[in-house]
Write a protein that holds these residues in place. Sequence first.
Motif, PDB file in Angstrom:
ATOM      1  N   ALA A  74     -10.428   5.862  -1.517  1.00 48.75           N
ATOM      2  CA  ALA A  74     -10.538   6.079  -0.069  1.00 48.75           C
ATOM      3  C   ALA A  74     -11.860   6.740   0.279  1.00 48.75           C
ATOM      4  CB  ALA A  74      -9.366   6.929   0.415  1.00 48.75           C
ATOM      5  N   ARG A 110       0.864  -1.178   0.000  1.00 47.71           N
ATOM      6  CA  ARG A 110       0.000   0.000   0.000  1.00 47.71           C
ATOM      7  C   ARG A 110       0.895   1.221   0.000  1.00 47.71           C
ATOM      8  NH1 ARG A 110      -2.210   0.838   6.107  1.00 47.71           N
ATOM      9  NH2 ARG A 110      -3.340   2.457   4.984  1.00 47.71           N
ATOM     10  N   PRO A 111       0.368   2.388  -0.368  1.00 47.70           N
ATOM     11  CA  PRO A 111       1.194   3.596  -0.332  1.00 47.70           C
ATOM     12  C   PRO A 111       1.748   3.833   1.064  1.00 47.70           C
ATOM     13  CG  PRO A 111      -0.863   4.009  -1.500  1.00 47.70           C
ATOM     14  CD  PRO A 111      -0.989   2.657  -0.872  1.00 47.70           C
ATOM     15  N   THR A 115     -11.590   3.935 -12.533  1.00 52.41           N
ATOM     16  CA  THR A 115     -10.226   4.232 -12.967  1.00 52.41           C
ATOM     17  C   THR A 115     -10.071   3.787 -14.405  1.00 52.41           C
ATOM     18  OG1 THR A 115      -9.152   4.118 -10.797  1.00 52.41           O
ATOM     19  CG2 THR A 115      -7.794   3.608 -12.712  1.00 52.41           C
ATOM     20  N   ARG A 143       0.098   8.444   1.852  1.00 53.61           N
ATOM     21  CA  ARG A 143      -1.291   8.405   2.295  1.00 53.61           C
ATOM     22  C   ARG A 143      -1.716   9.767   2.833  1.00 53.61           C
ATOM     23  NH1 ARG A 143       0.352   3.500   4.584  1.00 53.61           N
ATOM     24  NH2 ARG A 143       0.109   4.296   6.719  1.00 53.61           N
ATOM     25  N   SER A 200      -7.012   8.189  -8.315  1.00 52.43           N
ATOM     26  CA  SER A 200      -7.697   6.925  -8.022  1.00 52.43           C
ATOM     27  C   SER A 200      -7.583   6.571  -6.549  1.00 52.43           C
ATOM     28  CB  SER A 200      -7.114   5.802  -8.882  1.00 52.43           C
ATOM     29  OG  SER A 200      -7.347   6.041 -10.254  1.00 52.43           O
ATOM     30  N   GLN A 201      -6.405   6.799  -5.975  1.00 52.17           N
ATOM     31  CA  GLN A 201      -6.229   6.510  -4.556  1.00 52.17           C
ATOM     32  C   GLN A 201      -7.166   7.367  -3.700  1.00 52.17           C
ATOM     33  OE1 GLN A 201      -4.314   4.191  -2.965  1.00 52.17           O
ATOM     34  NE2 GLN A 201      -3.715   3.329  -4.948  1.00 52.17           N
ATOM     35  N   PHE A 215      -2.354  12.004  -0.202  1.00 53.18           N
ATOM     36  CA  PHE A 215      -3.644  11.731  -0.815  1.00 53.18           C
ATOM     37  C   PHE A 215      -4.787  12.224   0.072  1.00 53.18           C
ATOM     38  CE2 PHE A 215      -1.353   7.864  -2.759  1.00 53.18           C
ATOM     39  CZ  PHE A 215      -0.917   8.609  -3.837  1.00 53.18           C
ATOM     40  N   ALA A 219      -6.731   0.839  -6.634  1.00 54.99           N
ATOM     41  CA  ALA A 219      -7.159   1.467  -5.389  1.00 54.99           C
ATOM     42  C   ALA A 219      -8.396   0.759  -4.856  1.00 54.99           C
ATOM     43  CB  ALA A 219      -7.466   2.944  -5.626  1.00 54.99           C
ATOM     44  N   LEU A 275      -0.027   1.609  -7.591  1.00 55.82           N
ATOM     45  CA  LEU A 275      -0.829   2.781  -7.250  1.00 55.82           C
ATOM     46  C   LEU A 275      -2.083   2.911  -8.102  1.00 55.82           C
ATOM     47  CD1 LEU A 275       1.702   5.665  -6.497  1.00 55.82           C
ATOM     48  CD2 LEU A 275       0.215   4.450  -4.902  1.00 55.82           C
TER      49      LEU A 275
END
Length: 444
Positions: free
Chosen positions: A140, A100-101, A153, A106, A135-136, A109, A166, A163
């Motif tokens: 979320a 995950r990022p 996306t 995070r 997209s992230q 984003f 998502a 990435l």
Amino acid sequence: MVHRDDLVPESAPSPSAAPPQGGAGRIAIISAGVGAGHDGAAAGLAERLTAHGYLVDRHDFLDLLPTGTGRLLCGTYHRMLTWMPDGYQRLYAATDRAARPGALWRALFRAAERRTLRALAPDTRAVVSTYPGASQVLGALRRRGRLTVPAFTYLTDFSVHALWVAPGIDAHLAVHAVPAAQAHVQGAAAATVVGPVTDARFTPATAGQRTAARERFALPADVPLALLVAGSWGVGPVRRAAAEIRETGVAVPVVVCGRNASLVAELRADGITHAFGWVDDMPGLMHACDVLVQNAGGLTSLEAFAAGLPVASYRCIPGHGQTNADALDEAGLAAWIRDPADLGRVLAELLHGPRGRAQRAAGLDLHRLAPGPATAIATRTGPHPAPHAQPVVRRLAGRRRIALTAATVAATACLGVAAPLAHAYNETPARFTAVAHYLDGDGR
């Protein structure tokens, strides 16, 4: 699984078509002004969605980040590609391996969430991202129920970095089965093959169009021409590639340098006569040429497929340039020339042999067989607005906004990178093995 909608293929809207009245509703598209590929895909989507009767709003993700951060990240990404390609590759490799990022990303984003929601009109019925960072954010927001309309996306590349996938995104739309399978292997929801979006002017040239285009661009009339492109920024070892194409004697290089004016001057000083900066009439220039040589695997490759040109990947930039080249080769759409000693032979095969004919056919089929992303989006969005299908905006507490902005500044200052938000990809052969098994029916 990878879906393929059983729908009639869509086509680009006619320039003379009457403008629709937006009776189908409103859709927002979030792209990013990083190079030209993400924005180009967004423009194509907007045209087709408008032709389906939607009102379309477009937003730049860089503008949705805290003030100045987006442009700083974009500039740093550009500098890394130009001055630190090895560092760019290592950074992409690290972000692609992460489950995950990282915490800083995070936070970055998260800092864009409030602006993203505020940018959406109350009657928005769906949101489409053509950029992994967007997209992230959308994923979320969907997971936490703060965005109550479908989020899609549209995967603009042939290789799918982590990435791009998502959690929370309703469907991941791909131009071909290879990126759709890559996305599925990484856990993407509803990975769907929908085909590319390109300008309707990109079509195979007639003999008359070819002659007229060569005259218009002052190109030689009777020799094979290799169109060498390096994105809107003109990055990568372009001078070396142009010289090596010329040295093969198989084709004359015609180079497009985008907005890199200094590269144009350097090429002309090298004796590369046909070097151009930004070209507005790329369909015409493709009509004039016989083969495309590219180093990033983005939108220009898809345009070349529509124009009936065979495509070669050569001296690719790190990260997404190399993974896209691998995926295009896997798909049978573009030959990846890894060894300069093979350049002349492969160009000759693409210009005159069965390999070129096969690639031309595959590229044209790519634009003919899939339903198109606008059709897929319209199908999943539904024919009528839903009463609850409105973005939900909740105010963030002042201290929380300050904390998120501070984290964003820290991420930018400490890491100094834009790459993970742009195309953070790295070559991962194991992924392609998984894709092969999936396409053979072994996927779960």
